[in-house]
Design an enzyme around this catalytic site. Structure first.
Site, PDB file in Angstrom:
ATOM      1  N   GLU A   1      -6.098   6.697  -1.179  1.00  0.00           N
ATOM      2  CA  GLU A   1      -6.123   5.533  -0.293  1.00  0.00           C
ATOM      3  C   GLU A   1      -6.774   4.338  -0.988  1.00  0.00           C
ATOM      4  OE1 GLU A   1      -4.529   5.262   2.512  1.00  0.00           O
ATOM      5  OE2 GLU A   1      -3.880   7.346   2.311  1.00  0.00           O
TER       6      GLU A   1
ATOM      7  N   HIS B   1       0.841  -1.202   0.000  1.00  0.00           N
ATOM      8  CA  HIS B   1       0.000   0.000   0.000  1.00  0.00           C
ATOM      9  C   HIS B   1       0.879   1.256   0.000  1.00  0.00           C
ATOM     10  CE1 HIS B   1      -3.463   2.541   1.413  1.00  0.00           C
ATOM     11  NE2 HIS B   1      -2.463   3.220   1.945  1.00  0.00           N
ATOM     12  N   GLU B   2       1.895   1.280   0.853  1.00  0.00           N
ATOM     13  CA  GLU B   2       2.773   2.450   0.931  1.00  0.00           C
ATOM     14  C   GLU B   2       3.617   2.605  -0.331  1.00  0.00           C
ATOM     15  OE1 GLU B   2       2.222   4.591   3.081  1.00  0.00           O
ATOM     16  OE2 GLU B   2       0.928   3.355   4.331  1.00  0.00           O
TER      17      GLU B   2
ATOM     18  N   HIS C   1       1.694   4.375  -3.024  1.00  0.00           N
ATOM     19  CA  HIS C   1       1.649   5.834  -2.917  1.00  0.00           C
ATOM     20  C   HIS C   1       2.843   6.461  -3.627  1.00  0.00           C
ATOM     21  CE1 HIS C   1      -1.852   6.273  -0.489  1.00  0.00           C
ATOM     22  NE2 HIS C   1      -1.352   5.702   0.597  1.00  0.00           N
TER      23      HIS C   1
END
Length: 277
Positions: A201, A134-135, A138
């Site tokens: 997100e 997930h990070e 980004h």
């Protein structure tokens, strides 16, 4: 095109932010500042804000280098995921955040992912990999850069409004009025930044599920984060950090309206509907 909704939001928000910036530059030009000074000063301000903002984020959680010898499994997972995503492996750090959490700062080639010790203790390996993916998403999607630039423009306009009110009005009341006016202007600008923040997100969740091939693991991780982070004794996530973190903190009625994150329940439902019941 991947995440067309996020890309459209980023373009629209970027255009609006540029409009705010153009108004700011035009005002400075009208009161006597030369165009070269206005442009150079603005670029310098945003650049410094970006660099300092990144460093402050790391300093605020006492981030330290994540030892490759001690956390070899995490380093291998991030290296593999980075290769899959086509990005340079970011720097990995361990931070003290009060609650289990993680965040990413920087851009492709100069990214940093910070993970709290409590997060690593809380999650199973596949769940932790979901959070790491997930990070990394980004960084891949470049939305962290847009978020920090948006915050910089908001700060720039807020400071300008504050000093305009203070310098053109007499008395102590002008300080209070300037402060209130600057908050209103910053909030108006941040509305457009928040539109990106919520969409980013969902996009990062989707990418993490795709690249790990295990959406259920990320859903379980989010469920654990929400459960621990919303405990009445758990410290809340600071306003300065909440937009960056995977878990944005507790949500009251007012905070939900201006939240940097979509509801955790909706994120879990998108990843694994069977876990949301």
């Amino acid at each position: 095109m991947r995440h067309i909704g996020l890309k459209v939001r980023m373009v629209v928000a970027g255009t609006v932010l540029f409009g705010f910036y153009a108004a700011f530059a035009g005002f400075l030009f009208q009161i006597g500042f030369g165009l070269p000074i206005v442009l150079a000063g603005s670029v310098l301000f945003v650049g410094v804000q970006y660099v300092v903002g990144k460093k402050i984020a790391l300093w605020s959680v006492d981030a330290e280098e994540m030892s490759e010898a001690e956390y070899s499994e995490i380093h291998r997972a991030v290296e593999h995921l980075s290769e899959e995503m086509g990005i340079t492996k970011p720097r990995l750090m361990v931070g003290q955040m009060g609650v289990p959490n993680a965040f990413a700062v920087g851009r492709c080639g100069a990214g940093v992912v910070v993970v709290s010790e409590t997060l690593m203790d809380l999650l199973e390996q596949d769940e932790l990999e979901g959070v790491l993916a997930h990070e990394l998403a980004h960084i891949k999607n470049r939305d962290v850069v847009m978020l920090l630039i948006g915050q910089s423009v908001a700060s720039m306009l807020g400071l300008t409004v504050y000093w305009v009110v203070v310098l053109f009005e007499d008395g102590i009341a002008s300080i209070v009025l300037g402060w209130i006016a600057s908050l209103i202007v910053e909030l108006a600008v941040m509305v457009f930044v928040l539109a990106i923040s919520r969409a980013r997100e969902y996009a990062a969740d989707s990418d993490a599920a795709e690249y790990t091939g295990n959406p259920e693991a990320l859903a379980r991780a989010l469920s654990k984060l929400a459960s621990v982070g919303r405990h009445e004794r758990a410290p809340d996530v600071s306003d300065n950090m909440s937009a960056l973190c995977i878990f944005g903190g507790k949500r009251g009625v007012l905070s939900s309206l201006f939240s940097t994150h979509p509801p955790m329940e909706k994120r879990i439902e998108r990843l694994a509907p069977e876990l949301s019941n």
